[in-house]
Design an enzyme around this catalytic site. Structure first.
Site, PDB file in Angstrom:
ATOM      1  N   ASP A   1       0.821  -1.224   0.000  1.00 25.80           N
ATOM      2  CA  ASP A   1       0.000   0.000   0.000  1.00 25.80           C
ATOM      3  C   ASP A   1       0.850   1.267   0.000  1.00 25.80           C
ATOM      4  O   ASP A   1       0.444   2.303   0.520  1.00 25.80           O
ATOM      5  CB  ASP A   1      -0.939   0.051   1.223  1.00 25.80           C
ATOM      6  CG  ASP A   1      -1.690  -1.240   1.432  1.00 25.80           C
ATOM      7  OD1 ASP A   1      -2.263  -1.728   0.449  1.00 25.80           O
ATOM      8  OD2 ASP A   1      -1.700  -1.758   2.565  1.00 25.80           O
TER       9      ASP A   1
ATOM     10  N   LYS B   1       2.063   2.311  -5.023  1.00 23.88           N
ATOM     11  CA  LYS B   1       2.646   1.836  -6.292  1.00 23.88           C
ATOM     12  C   LYS B   1       1.733   2.147  -7.462  1.00 23.88           C
ATOM     13  O   LYS B   1       2.187   2.472  -8.545  1.00 23.88           O
ATOM     14  CB  LYS B   1       2.895   0.323  -6.226  1.00 23.88           C
ATOM     15  CG  LYS B   1       3.949  -0.073  -5.213  1.00 23.88           C
ATOM     16  CD  LYS B   1       4.150  -1.578  -5.192  1.00 23.88           C
ATOM     17  CE  LYS B   1       2.961  -2.320  -4.646  1.00 23.88           C
ATOM     18  NZ  LYS B   1       2.664  -2.081  -3.232  1.00 23.88           N
TER      19      LYS B   1
ATOM     20  N   GLY C   1      -4.558  -4.084  -4.193  1.00 23.10           N
ATOM     21  CA  GLY C   1      -5.556  -3.086  -4.572  1.00 23.10           C
ATOM     22  C   GLY C   1      -4.827  -1.822  -4.943  1.00 23.10           C
ATOM     23  O   GLY C   1      -4.354  -1.098  -4.080  1.00 23.10           O
ATOM     24  N   HIS C   2      -4.653  -1.596  -6.218  1.00 23.61           N
ATOM     25  CA  HIS C   2      -3.958  -0.384  -6.636  1.00 23.61           C
ATOM     26  C   HIS C   2      -4.958   0.713  -6.912  1.00 23.61           C
ATOM     27  O   HIS C   2      -5.873   0.528  -7.700  1.00 23.61           O
ATOM     28  CB  HIS C   2      -3.164  -0.638  -7.913  1.00 23.61           C
ATOM     29  CG  HIS C   2      -1.979  -1.507  -7.676  1.00 23.61           C
ATOM     30  ND1 HIS C   2      -1.088  -1.271  -6.664  1.00 23.61           N
ATOM     31  CD2 HIS C   2      -1.530  -2.584  -8.324  1.00 23.61           C
ATOM     32  CE1 HIS C   2      -0.145  -2.190  -6.706  1.00 23.61           C
ATOM     33  NE2 HIS C   2      -0.395  -3.004  -7.693  1.00 23.61           N
TER      34      HIS C   2
ATOM     35  N   GLN D   1       1.856  -5.934  -3.161  1.00 22.29           N
ATOM     36  CA  GLN D   1       2.297  -6.017  -1.766  1.00 22.29           C
ATOM     37  C   GLN D   1       3.639  -5.304  -1.570  1.00 22.29           C
ATOM     38  O   GLN D   1       3.922  -4.378  -2.291  1.00 22.29           O
ATOM     39  CB  GLN D   1       2.364  -7.489  -1.296  1.00 22.29           C
ATOM     40  CG  GLN D   1       1.002  -8.137  -1.117  1.00 22.29           C
ATOM     41  CD  GLN D   1       0.503  -8.837  -2.360  1.00 22.29           C
ATOM     42  OE1 GLN D   1       1.277  -9.397  -3.110  1.00 22.29           O
ATOM     43  NE2 GLN D   1      -0.784  -8.806  -2.590  1.00 22.29           N
TER      44      GLN D   1
HETATM   45  P1  GDP Z   1      -0.641   0.564  -3.682  1.00 20.59           P
HETATM   46  O1  GDP Z   1      -1.310  -0.733  -3.479  1.00 20.59           O
HETATM   47  O2  GDP Z   1       0.805   0.525  -3.305  1.00 20.59           O
HETATM   48  O3  GDP Z   1      -0.875   1.161  -5.039  1.00 20.59           O
HETATM   49  O4  GDP Z   1      -1.272   1.578  -2.646  1.00 20.59           O
HETATM   50  P2  GDP Z   1      -2.818   1.927  -2.449  1.00 20.59           P
HETATM   51  O5  GDP Z   1      -3.386   2.316  -3.749  1.00 20.59           O
HETATM   52  O6  GDP Z   1      -3.487   0.916  -1.630  1.00 20.59           O
HETATM   53  O7  GDP Z   1      -2.689   3.144  -1.459  1.00 20.59           O
HETATM   54  C1  GDP Z   1      -2.255   4.314  -1.817  1.00 20.59           C
HETATM   55  C2  GDP Z   1      -3.319   5.352  -1.457  1.00 20.59           C
HETATM   56  O8  GDP Z   1      -2.714   6.577  -1.243  1.00 20.59           O
HETATM   57  C3  GDP Z   1      -4.320   5.622  -2.561  1.00 20.59           C
HETATM   58  O9  GDP Z   1      -5.554   5.956  -2.007  1.00 20.59           O
HETATM   59  C4  GDP Z   1      -3.713   6.807  -3.297  1.00 20.59           C
HETATM   60  O10 GDP Z   1      -4.637   7.596  -4.001  1.00 20.59           O
HETATM   61  C5  GDP Z   1      -3.152   7.554  -2.160  1.00 20.59           C
HETATM   62  N1  GDP Z   1      -1.968   8.350  -2.461  1.00 20.59           N
HETATM   63  C6  GDP Z   1      -0.926   8.026  -3.277  1.00 20.59           C
HETATM   64  N2  GDP Z   1       0.013   8.977  -3.216  1.00 20.59           N
HETATM   65  C7  GDP Z   1      -0.433   9.931  -2.353  1.00 20.59           C
HETATM   66  C8  GDP Z   1       0.112  11.152  -1.865  1.00 20.59           C
HETATM   67  O11 GDP Z   1       1.222  11.553  -2.174  1.00 20.59           O
HETATM   68  N3  GDP Z   1      -0.637  11.838  -0.951  1.00 20.59           N
HETATM   69  C9  GDP Z   1      -1.839  11.417  -0.536  1.00 20.59           C
HETATM   70  N4  GDP Z   1      -2.492  12.175   0.359  1.00 20.59           N
HETATM   71  N5  GDP Z   1      -2.393  10.267  -0.977  1.00 20.59           N
HETATM   72  C10 GDP Z   1      -1.695   9.529  -1.866  1.00 20.59           C
END
Ligand code: GDP
Length: 434
Positions: free
Chosen positions: A13, A16, A40-41, A223
């Site tokens: 999370d 990515k 879940g991206h 992950q």
């Molecule tokens: P992933 O699985 O690694 O892609 O991560 P997730 O998508 O689960 O979680 C990332 C969350 O953080 C999402 O809701 C994104 O929209 C949000 N997000 C990503 N970058 C930023 C940021 O720089 N600032 C904020 N406030 N939210 C972010």
């Protein structure tokens, strides 16, 4: 040649999804190499939120090919559901998505077994997402898995399925769970699963041929490093290799064709589910990070555990993955804090450990050793140039970079694509220029 693996440096999370989405236009193919629909991206485009579970984020970019590699476990019904959702948003999937014939398939008995196993473990449960992913990988290792290529041979598929369902029913009975009806699984599920047959291909051959033809591949890890089945906080891990090595085994592209590894880390730390988390905060600061960072699972809605940045984990992730460039996400979440901490070592029985102990129960007992930094207490939301960041924010980033031992090329200052700093003269900027 430009073939880049994007990996999570913490417990997943890290954001990515946003980074892959941002750099995907500069590659020809986006490939997933491990995990299943437990990932879940989240990508936010023009203010609209898209959550992808199985399909590579590259699908949101017209003309890009997407590959689900052999290392991924695929629930055919979930894949079909996701494709429908994507198409409902006006994005064409047909002809742009290939599924490896060697990718293992998740069946209803995998979900039933996982639920029965977790219930059986009681307090010691792993905290899995109950989507059948672990049992599917178990079948793969036990050499009785059913793969996407098997959909092309219906007779064989039926035989394999009924044998596996009979085995699963024996286990389910032993755990006091209800058994599955072999006929209904074979008929209704297979009928639907067959809809993915036209996408099934030898994706390793495809990818290697594309590389030869000069195309660039972006490998999308799911992950994070600390959830890797070998290198993470075992047994509180996922069932596959999310670290960069998994990109080679999980797609059939050899390691010497991978040119860079982009590590994604949050400016603080989160984790979902059970397991050790040395820098976890149980106070108002932890709550603030959760609320400001919207730290609730994209797939499951579960609240994430939140804590300070852990440089021991960061340094380890750089080493294990061969990270060549880093993206720091969610910098803006820290904006209001008066003081920040970075964990530089773990104290265990009076000794400072600078590496992660292999045993989860020891990691559970360590005390983090912190360096403290003044907060910048001003908004960084939407900042796009490094120079515009408050001086204290830059000092914090410089120290992160120094402690983990790798340059930081990207800083994310909000969820949207445009809320991003990409540093001038960086490797990342170079990829994005050609
Ligand atoms: P992933 O699985 O690694 O892609 O991560 P997730 O998508 O689960 O979680 C990332 C969350 O953080 C999402 O809701 C994104 O929209 C949000 N997000 C990503 N970058 C930023 C940021 O720089 N600032 C904020 N406030 N939210 C972010």
């Amino acid at each position: 040649m430009k073939n880049v693996v994007v990996i999570g440096m913490q417990w997943g999370d890290e954001g990515k999804g946003k980074v892959v989405d941002l750099i995907a236009p500069h590659f020809d193919i986006v490939a997933r190499y491990q995990g299943g629909h437990n990932a879940g991206h989240t990508v936010i485009i023009n203010g609209e939120r898209h959550v992808l579970h199985l399909v590579p984020s590259g699908i949101m970019h017209e003309g890009k090919m997407c590959v689900i590699g052999n290392g991924v476990v695929v629930d055919p019904l979930e894949l079909l559901k996701e494709i429908k959702e994507i198409e409902a948003r006006g994005v064409k999937v047909d002809g742009r998505l290939l599924v490896s014939s060697r990718a293992h398939l998740i069946w209803p008995y995998h979900r039933a077994l996982e639920k029965a196993n977790e219930e059986h473990r009681g307090e010691n449960k792993v905290g899995t997402t109950l989507r059948g992913i672990g049992p599917c990988y178990e079948d793969k290792s036990a050499r009785r898995g059913i793969r996407a290529g098997d959909l092309l041979y219906p007779e064989l598929l039926r035989d394999k399925l009924s044998a596996n369902i009979a085995d699963a029913n024996t286990l389910l009975k032993a755990k006091g769970a209800s058994v599955l009806d072999a006929v209904s699984v074979s008929e209704s599920v297979v009928e639907q699963a067959n809809q993915i047959a036209p996408m099934v291909a030898d994706t390793a051959v495809y990818l290697n041929a594309q590389i030869k033809a000069g195309k660039n591949i972006l490998f999308e890890g799911a992950q994070g490093t600390m959830l890797d089945v070998d290198h993470g906080t075992y047994p509180f891990v996922t069932s596959s290799n999310g670290t960069s090595g998994g990109a080679a085994t999980g797609t059939g592209v050899p390691p010497n064709h991978i040119t860079d590894v982009l590590g994604i880390m949050k400016a603080y730390t989160t984790r979902v589910g059970s397991g050790p988390f040395p820098t976890e905060l149980f106070d108002a600061t932890g709550e603030l990070l959760r609320e400001r960072g919207h730290e609730y699972g994209a797939s499951t809605g579960r609240p994430r555990r939140c804590g300070w940045f852990d440089a021991v984990v960061g340094r380890y992730a750089v080493a294990i993955n061969g990270v060549t460039t880093i993206a720091v996400m969610k910098m803006d979440v820290l904006d209001t804090l008066a003081e920040l901490k970075i964990c530089t070592a773990y104290r265990y029985k009076g000794v400072d450990l600078t590496e992660i102990p292999h045993d989860a129960s020891i990691l559970e007992m360590v005390e983090p050793v912190y360096e403290t930094f003044p907060g910048w207490q001003s908004s960084t939301v939407g900042i796009t140039s490094y120079e515009e960041l408050p001086e204290k924010a830059r000092a914090y980033l410089d120290r992160l970079s120094e402690l983990v031992g790798c340059q930081i090329d990207l800083i994310s200052t909000g969820p949207d694509r445009v809320e991003t700093i990409i540093r001038d003269g960086s490797r990342l900027k170079q990829w994005m220029q050609n």
